[in-house]
Enzyme design. Structure first.
Site, mmCIF file in Angstrom:
data_model
loop_
_atom_site.group_PDB
_atom_site.id
_atom_site.type_symbol
_atom_site.label_atom_id
_atom_site.label_comp_id
_atom_site.label_asym_id
_atom_site.label_seq_id
_atom_site.Cartn_x
_atom_site.Cartn_y
_atom_site.Cartn_z
ATOM 1 N N ARG A 296 36.194 42.630 34.992
ATOM 2 C CA ARG A 296 36.341 41.294 35.562
ATOM 3 C C ARG A 296 35.383 40.353 34.831
ATOM 4 N NH1 ARG A 296 40.664 42.202 37.141
ATOM 5 N NH2 ARG A 296 41.502 42.084 39.263
ATOM 6 N N HIS B 153 43.769 38.546 28.743
ATOM 7 C CA HIS B 153 43.980 39.433 29.891
ATOM 8 C C HIS B 153 45.232 40.295 29.705
ATOM 9 C CE1 HIS B 153 42.849 39.869 34.399
ATOM 10 N NE2 HIS B 153 43.357 40.992 33.936
ATOM 11 N N GLU C 261 39.922 32.179 34.679
ATOM 12 C CA GLU C 261 41.132 32.205 33.863
ATOM 13 C C GLU C 261 42.139 31.160 34.354
ATOM 14 O OE1 GLU C 261 42.543 36.237 33.832
ATOM 15 O OE2 GLU C 261 40.663 37.019 33.054
#
Length: 333
Positions: free
Chosen positions: A252, A299, A281
């Site tokens: 994370r 990601h 994000e």
């Protein structure tokens, strides 16, 4: 907010449970959901606003969010109808679990099915960072490559180097196995307790994070997000790392202080880094964008077709169990 997407149905009985899927899921999963439930899909596939998510809490029985949705206390307070939040993904730090529990809303995730994909990406980042692959591709595409040379863009080998895993759950173990058996790396790990699975990779347990950082040539993060791990890798942790080492993060974004990371990369304390996740994000910390020695991916940890479909089917299994008043297979709260 979305629409009812017409999909072929193979079953005639539709459960009256109303479900909102906040982003587009693989077609096979959407079809399986539509065959069994009254489902609303987000046809635009754009993240819903907090207002839309809050409104959904009063309009649907089940909310199926992703990591791109912030399901905080304000959203959860938006209505009283949702009884299950079936998250698409293993991480759930974007969901206020305490607020959900206070309203007797169950929360599930999709563990296990994205282990291999995320471990693969951790190794991808490891190789890209240590072998300077991102730098090399940018140089070539920009027309700056002048040809092979003995000292051109020399990186670092992985064989016999120490991989330090911060966290040693499923993904940490899978990453360690790939690094040890595939690339000949030595494995060390930091966790709450010694893990018997570490014997499969001759892993050395470090109960102290700073000690692990000091002996590791590559540090790979495999811990959940949230307040307990926020900025765990801060300026002090980065200073404790072996000079010239590498940091890999597929966990994370919030577990790393990116300003401190940028400084460590600029100063040479770290030779490089590879990141797949960020605190806010889709924004990427601006301090990293101009640095050549950091690999930045959008990601992609679980981004292969097989894994994304398996994640959806796992979420579906939780919804089906909920609809049948059965124990939820992946209940986190």
């Amino acid at each position: 907010m979305g629409d009812h997407r017409p999909l072929p149905q193979v079953e005639t009985r539709i459960d009256p449970l109303r479900i909102l899927v906040t982003r587009r899921w693989p077609h096979a999963v959407e079809q399986a959901l539509a065959n069994k439930f009254d489902v609303t899909f987000n046809s635009d596939d754009k993240p819903l606003s907090k207002k839309e998510l809050a409104s959904a809490m009063g309009e649907f029985d089940v909310l199926c969010p992703t990591v791109s949705d912030t399901i905080d206390a304000e959203v959860i307070a938006g209505g009283d109808r949702v009884r299950l939040i079936a998250n698409y993904g293993v991480g759930f730090d974007h969901i206020d679990v305490a607020a959900a529990t206070a309203k007797d809303i169950a929360v599930t995730n999709t563990p296990g099915v994205l282990t291999d994909a995320t471990a693969d990406l951790a190794l991808t980042l490891m190789l890209m960072a240590t072998r300077r692959a991102g730098e090399g591709e940018r140089e070539l595409r920009a027309g700056r490559w002048t040809g092979w040379g003995p000292t051109h863009m020399v990186g670092s080998a992985l064989k016999d180097k120490v991989l330090g895993c911060v966290g040693f759950g499923r993904i940490g173990q899978a990453t360690a196995a790939r690094a040890h058996h595939g690339f000949g790396m030595k494995v060390a790990y930091y966790a709450r307790r010694e893990m018997p699975q570490a014997s499969e990779v001759s892993g050395t347990f470090y109960p102290d994070l700073e000690q692990l950082l000091a002996v590791s040539d590559v540090v790979s993060l495999h811990i959940p997000g949230g307040p307990e791990t926020a900025n765990l890798i801060d300026a002090a942790a980065l200073a404790a790392m072996k000079p010239g080492s590498y940091l890999i993060n597929t966990a994370r974004g919030g577990v790393v202080d990116h300003e401190a990371l940028a400084e460590a990369l600029r100063s040479g304390q770290l030779a490089g880094a590879g990141l797949d996740v960020y605190p806010a994000e889709p924004q990427v910390p601006e301090c990293l964008l101009g640095l050549e020695n950091v690999v930045l991916l959008p990601h992609l940890g679980s981004a292969n077709a097989e894994t994304r479909e398996a994640m959806g089917m796992r979420a579906l299994a939780n919804v089906e169990a909920f609809a049948a008043s059965l124990p939820l297979p992946d209940k986190v709260a």
